[in-house]
Design a protein around this motif. Sequence first.
Motif, short mmCIF file in Angstrom:
data_model
loop_
_atom_site.label_atom_id
_atom_site.label_comp_id
_atom_site.label_asym_id
_atom_site.label_seq_id
_atom_site.Cartn_x
_atom_site.Cartn_y
_atom_site.Cartn_z
N ALA A 177 0.78 -1.05 0.01
CA ALA A 177 -0.12 -0.07 0.14
C ALA A 177 0.77 1.18 0.08
CB ALA A 177 -0.96 0.07 1.18
N GLN A 178 0.55 2.20 -0.90
CA GLN A 178 1.05 3.37 -0.94
C GLN A 178 0.03 4.65 -1.15
OE1 GLN A 178 3.30 3.31 -4.73
NE2 GLN A 178 5.09 2.18 -3.68
N ILE A 179 0.56 5.70 -0.48
CA ILE A 179 -0.45 6.83 -0.35
C ILE A 179 -0.16 7.97 -1.10
CG2 ILE A 179 0.68 8.09 1.70
CD1 ILE A 179 -2.05 8.48 2.76
N GLY A 194 1.29 3.33 9.07
CA GLY A 194 -0.27 3.93 9.35
C GLY A 194 -1.23 2.62 9.09
N GLY A 195 -0.83 1.65 8.21
CA GLY A 195 -1.71 0.54 8.09
C GLY A 195 -2.86 0.88 7.45
N LEU A 196 -3.74 -0.28 7.04
CA LEU A 196 -5.06 -0.26 6.41
C LEU A 196 -6.17 -0.37 7.61
CD1 LEU A 196 -4.26 -3.03 3.73
CD2 LEU A 196 -4.08 -0.53 3.55
N ARG A 227 -1.17 9.68 6.53
CA ARG A 227 0.13 9.82 6.02
C ARG A 227 1.21 9.47 7.05
NH1 ARG A 227 -2.38 13.95 3.12
NH2 ARG A 227 -2.33 13.35 0.84
N PRO A 228 2.50 9.08 6.66
CA PRO A 228 3.49 8.71 7.86
C PRO A 228 4.27 10.11 8.26
CG PRO A 228 4.32 7.79 5.76
CD PRO A 228 2.95 8.19 5.50
#
Length: 610
Positions: A177-179, A194-196, A227-228
């Motif tokens: 996963a990428q934001i 962050g996780g899903l 977001r991290p």
Amino acid sequence: MFHGPVISKSELRPGDGVRYLFRGVMVGDGHRPAGEALRDAQDEAGVPPGVWRGRGLDAVGLTAGDVVGERQAELLLGEGRHPDADRIERERLEAGDDPAKARRATVLGRPIEHNRSPKTDKAKERKPWLGMDLTFRPPPTAHIAWALMDDETRRVLELCQDISVDKTLAWVGESVAQIRSGSGGKRRRQIRDGGLIVAVFRHYESRATESRPLLHDHAVVSIRARRPDEAGTWGNLSADTLLAHIVAADTLYLLFFMEEVSARLGWAWEPREVTPGHRPVMEIAGIDERLIGWQSTRRQQIEDALSVLVADYEEDHGHAPGERAGYALACKAADRTRPPKRKELRSLSELREGWRESAIVAFGADVVSRLAERASAAAAAVWARVRPVVDIVLAAVDVVAVVYVMRGAFKRHHLLAEARRYLSYVLRGRPHQAGLDERIVQTALDDYTRPVGQGRSVTADLSALYPRDTDDQAVLRPLTRKRSAPPYERARLAAGALTARVHATRRSERLNSRTRPHPVAVPGGLRPSRTDRKAGRGREQGTDVAALEQTRATIEAAATMAAKLQDGVRERAAARVAAPRPAPAASPPQHTHQPGVQPTSGRTLTGGVA
């Protein structure tokens, strides 16, 4: 016959997508009248309530295992807002904020209305994503065992499903996963910490007109993620990245499920050829295959529709569909044959009783009552003849050959998916070391591939796979260009020729007195005793499609290559020493090629052993 993906996906968008979620997925694909409470509809349908999962739950005040409330789902999955938005908005209003500002404080990231494309053409307006529905289905024999065996076995298989889904979603969240960020969301960053946020809904039966067992989970992944960064801002996941890794997630889920079932029930897995020349599927050994046809009423409907779609594709393109096109056609066939939802629903206990009676009528009480006994006996037979060991180099060569023949140019996630298939075929349910699939892929990328185009894709480095041997090229090139054979059949033959060459090279090196490498320790508790090792010296070694590897032409070519390599090594060794040596035999002993299991030369081994 058709074998669709273990994981399938569908988009969740405003409008029809959200209505399908609340009126179908959340109530077991049943019929939910307008105004009926969610929990009442779930009780009537006989399905459990959905639960929240994922490492991103802390950010919105939820806990893994909490029941998915209807209002929570409406806010998060239907509007992209905080699941406790009503309380947040009320507090903001009480603090003096105007209504617009109070509502904006509940939105996670960009409001839905701002994500819509320009309304220049209403018919072409693209609605924003709100989530993705990933449907996890175990193999058909697992459905049969879950439906027809005792309650204890049913609960164990459901636990295996829970663990496998959780592990796969964790991998998607941590490694895939990428934001989106930056102008237009063009930059992408891993969310990792962050996780899903995922809502999981369990269903028990297929959509076929005649009810059949189909244990599966709908994992609805929210597109919103934090977001991290220090501010903890929110954004949207990259749908393209998720879609690109669906097949890799599919193969990982199957690998996890096989391992859990084997560890908890002691069963083994074997490849079953569904369509000649195409990929086999892994099934629980010992389950009567006639029951697969009984269980797969819906599957037969999809197969019939798929055959028409494949014929049309071949007529339009002049060749059979590849892996990606085949996946798309399978999903299209499933959509075309989707029947209307049934209004008459039953509890799980009633369903299981009906399934058992139906199977007994069709195949007899003996077949149904002895399912567990025969699965255990078949597992003992599998472990008596299969030695599940993974050789990193042989695995990398096999994976590169298969992906190269089927795709030409490819990316890392294609190798990762094939490496996981390789592990499932070779290990047959025994556990693999963490990161073993990544090691196989990295070896393949480092040693047997080269970049193509602008470096975004790679292809097989043929000069590395056969650096000096023109005989290898004579074997491989006709296989990679033989369009009359299915792509996977050609891929298996190419992989067989290449791994035979690796075996021949290693044998030559051993004859030249080179030191053999030492294996890495296997997972604890799995190393066989000395008695077991002696008894298993003549056993079959792990292979994915044994029948395809026994093609006479390929074996003869591999034996010829082995003889030439051995002769050349011995002649060079004899020339380097002053004292005369005995001439080598004209016809060195031949050996049967078993891919993916021999010790490596100059590289470590790893894997699981029964």
